[in-house]
Write an enzyme that holds these catalytic residues in place. Structure first.
Site, short mmCIF file in Angstrom:
data_model
loop_
_atom_site.label_atom_id
_atom_site.label_comp_id
_atom_site.label_asym_id
_atom_site.label_seq_id
_atom_site.Cartn_x
_atom_site.Cartn_y
_atom_site.Cartn_z
N GLY A 37 0.79 -1.24 0.00
CA GLY A 37 0.00 0.00 0.00
C GLY A 37 0.81 1.28 0.00
N GLU A 47 4.63 -6.04 1.99
CA GLU A 47 4.43 -6.47 0.59
C GLU A 47 4.27 -5.31 -0.38
OE1 GLU A 47 1.98 -10.63 1.27
OE2 GLU A 47 0.90 -8.77 0.94
N GLY A 51 4.20 -3.21 -3.70
CA GLY A 51 4.13 -3.46 -5.13
C GLY A 51 4.40 -2.16 -5.85
N ARG A 52 3.36 -1.29 -5.84
CA ARG A 52 3.42 0.00 -6.53
C ARG A 52 4.69 0.79 -6.21
NH1 ARG A 52 -1.16 2.89 -7.68
NH2 ARG A 52 -2.24 1.72 -6.07
N ARG A 89 -5.81 2.93 -15.66
CA ARG A 89 -5.96 3.60 -14.37
C ARG A 89 -6.69 4.95 -14.44
NH1 ARG A 89 -2.60 4.92 -11.14
NH2 ARG A 89 -3.55 4.09 -9.27
N TYR A 112 -9.90 4.63 -12.23
CA TYR A 112 -9.79 5.26 -10.90
C TYR A 112 -9.69 6.78 -10.96
CZ TYR A 112 -7.71 0.58 -10.18
OH TYR A 112 -7.43 -0.76 -10.17
N CYS A 147 -12.15 3.06 -28.57
CA CYS A 147 -13.51 3.47 -28.88
C CYS A 147 -14.32 3.56 -27.60
CB CYS A 147 -14.10 2.44 -29.83
SG CYS A 147 -15.16 3.21 -31.01
N TYR A 159 0.73 -1.31 -12.21
CA TYR A 159 -0.66 -1.56 -12.62
C TYR A 159 -0.98 -0.92 -13.98
CZ TYR A 159 -0.84 -2.83 -7.70
OH TYR A 159 -0.56 -3.40 -6.48
N1 LLP Z 1 -0.47 -7.34 -0.84
C1 LLP Z 1 -1.74 -7.63 -1.12
C2 LLP Z 1 -2.39 -8.74 -0.47
C3 LLP Z 1 -2.45 -6.86 -2.06
O1 LLP Z 1 -3.71 -7.15 -2.33
C4 LLP Z 1 -1.79 -5.79 -2.72
C5 LLP Z 1 -2.48 -4.98 -3.74
C6 LLP Z 1 -0.45 -5.53 -2.40
C7 LLP Z 1 0.18 -6.32 -1.45
C8 LLP Z 1 0.35 -4.44 -3.07
O2 LLP Z 1 -0.19 -3.19 -2.86
P1 LLP Z 1 0.60 -1.88 -3.37
O3 LLP Z 1 1.87 -1.80 -2.54
O4 LLP Z 1 0.91 -2.09 -4.80
O5 LLP Z 1 -0.33 -0.77 -3.13
N2 LLP Z 1 -4.99 -1.79 -9.38
C9 LLP Z 1 -4.94 -0.81 -8.31
C10 LLP Z 1 -4.19 -1.32 -7.11
C11 LLP Z 1 -4.75 -2.62 -6.58
C12 LLP Z 1 -3.96 -3.17 -5.43
C13 LLP Z 1 -4.41 -4.55 -5.10
N3 LLP Z 1 -3.68 -5.17 -4.07
C14 LLP Z 1 -4.30 0.48 -8.87
O6 LLP Z 1 -3.91 0.48 -10.03
O7 LLP Z 1 -4.22 1.47 -8.16
#
Ligand code: LLP
Length: 423
Positions: free
Chosen positions: A236, A278, A280-281, A317, A321, A348, A377
């Site tokens: 997150g 965890e 990601g982004r 995105r 969003y 389209c 993403y």
């Molecule tokens: N761990 C779990 C269990 C998750 O569900 C997620 C993201 C993460 C880690 C990584 O979260 P991050 O650090 O990337 O925020 N498609 C959306 C984001 C969906 C996130 C889903 N879960 C977007 O483009 O903003």
């Protein structure tokens, strides 16, 4: 900026074509280094688990391995990619609210180290498949702590209806799952997991989460005798998209989490021996750039459109969003602003607008528009809408580019279609 990773942007566009997803490999490495260096404690073992849903491909997974990070996968497809990348499957965390029996089997066959269980039925399926075999797996249970954090605010609610995990208020269900998986020697129940949202700017959301998780782990131990030794706090962590965003620097957010964990752990007799996050982004977003070629320019009574050769098919995105991005025209970084443009894709769909309003120098057909912070993403949520081929992806470092995913061709697009015209 006229370069990415030491390579001229116009050269990149010319060499690989557009739309093109470009990653500054040095920036990816810096983030990985920063997370692994700062997320450390003397009181417990720590692990950074890369949430590969943000951007999953073999080249990325190989970088993850190089930095000693664990890996979060949420599907057979993400798992297969990791396996093919030669990633050590024992370091994989398999997530998801509806892992199919076939995916669970695949995980067991490939030697996935940890499964993050979502619900009771899934736990039963795992026990059914693993009992009586010589396979082994560690398990975490995803709990819902009632904290929701999205963008600028976090709220503590009794939100019990999330599709993910089991609410901490449903203690009986949680206890049932832990009892169920503890009944077989093949499964080692390690701890609890939570993920409270994405693009979080408020570090207090994490301290709140830590307090709830550690208290709950201690409750599970003291009241039910479960050996809960791990806490996974999910991801997150926010990224910088536009100047409206103020993400917490990695070292700061890590320090805050570690400090709170150490404090809470000390209160509970240092029961927890492993803490995980965890991201990601925050690892991939800012390292990524999408390059597009400007096509036609169109004036309407109230807008000045610049059309690009991609759109919602390579970056959903903004449409999904209302996500905001910054961009510039390669080679015109220092030119004077001439107008306010709306950057629209070629799909389209009226909602296929990548940037609603951006001040740019005069934009001409053939210019290369560079959208920033597209590394998370974007490619991973890309689609074939309007049968647009997926872009190529290149990693650039020290002035050298390597193509890590080829551009799709029209042939790829029809490759799974049956050719017979008259069946
Ligand atoms: N761990 C779990 C269990 C998750 O569900 C997620 C993201 C993460 C880690 C990584 O979260 P991050 O650090 O990337 O925020 N498609 C959306 C984001 C969906 C996130 C889903 N879960 C977007 O483009 O903003």
């Amino acid at each position: 900026m006229s370069e990415i990773g030491g390579m001229n942007i116009l050269t990149l566009a010319q060499t690989y074509g557009t739309p093109l997803a470009v990653y500054d490999e040095g920036a990816l490495r810096d983030k990985l280094k920063s997370f692994t260096e700062h997320f450390r404690s003397d009181s417990f073992k720590t692990d950074v688990v890369y949430a590969s849903k943000a951007f999953n491909c073999m080249a990325m997974i190989q970088l993850i391995e190089e930095y000693g990070c664990c890996l979060d996968v949420v599907s057979g497809g993400e798992l297969y990619t990791a396996y093919k990348a030669g990633y050590d499957c024992s370091k994989i965390f398999f997530h998801g609210n509806n892992k199919t029996p076939a995916e669970i089997k695949m995980a067991l066959d490939l030697g996935v180290g940890t499964i993050v269980l979502d619900n009771e039925m899934e736990a039963a399926e795992l026990v059914r498949q693993i009992s009586g075999t010589d396979k082994k797996i560690n398990a975490y249970l995803r709990v819902n702590p009632g904290i929701e954090a999205h963008t600028h605010k976090y709220i503590v609610t009794a939100h019990v209806d999330s599709k993910f995990g089991i609410s901490m208020l449903d203690e009986e269900d949680i206890v049932n799952v832990i009892r169920m998986v503890s009944s077989t020697d093949n499964i080692t129940f390690e701890g609890i997991h939570a993920h409270i949202g994405s693009q979080i700017f408020d570090k207090k959301a994490y301290s709140e989460l830590v307090k709830k998780m550690f208290a709950f782990a201690s409750k599970l131990k003291n009241e039910y005798g479960f050996d809960v030794t791990g806490v996974n706090l999910g991801g997150g962590f926010a990224a910088y998209y536009t100047d409206e965003d103020h993400p917490i620097p990695v070292d700061e957010v890590c320090a805050e989490i570690i400090r709170t964990c150490e404090e809470e752990n000390a209160k509970n007799g240092n029961q927890i021996t492993r803490v995980l996050i965890e991201p990601g982004r925050s690892i991939v977003a800012e390292a990524g750039y999408n390059l597009y070629t400007i096509g036609y320019i169109k004036k309407t009574p109230n807008k000045l459109y610049a059309f690009v050769d991609g759109g919602m098919s390579d970056n959903i995105r903004p449409a999904l969003y209302q996500a905001k991005y910054d961009a510039f025209i390669a080679g015109k970084e220092n030119d004077e602003v001439s107008g306010t443009y709306t950057i629209a894709g070629k799909c389209c769909e009226s909602g296929d607008i990548l940037i609603q309003s951006i001040a740019l120098p005069e934009v001409k057909t053939g210019d290369i528009l560079v959208m920033k912070t597209t590394g998370a993403y974007g490619y991973s949520m890309a689609s074939h809408y309007n049968k647009l081929p997926l872009p190529a992806v290149v990693f650039v470092k020290d002035g050298t580019a390597r193509e890590v995913i080829e551009r799709e061709t029209y042939e790829h697009l029809i490759s799974l279609e049956k050719q017979e015209v008259n069946p």
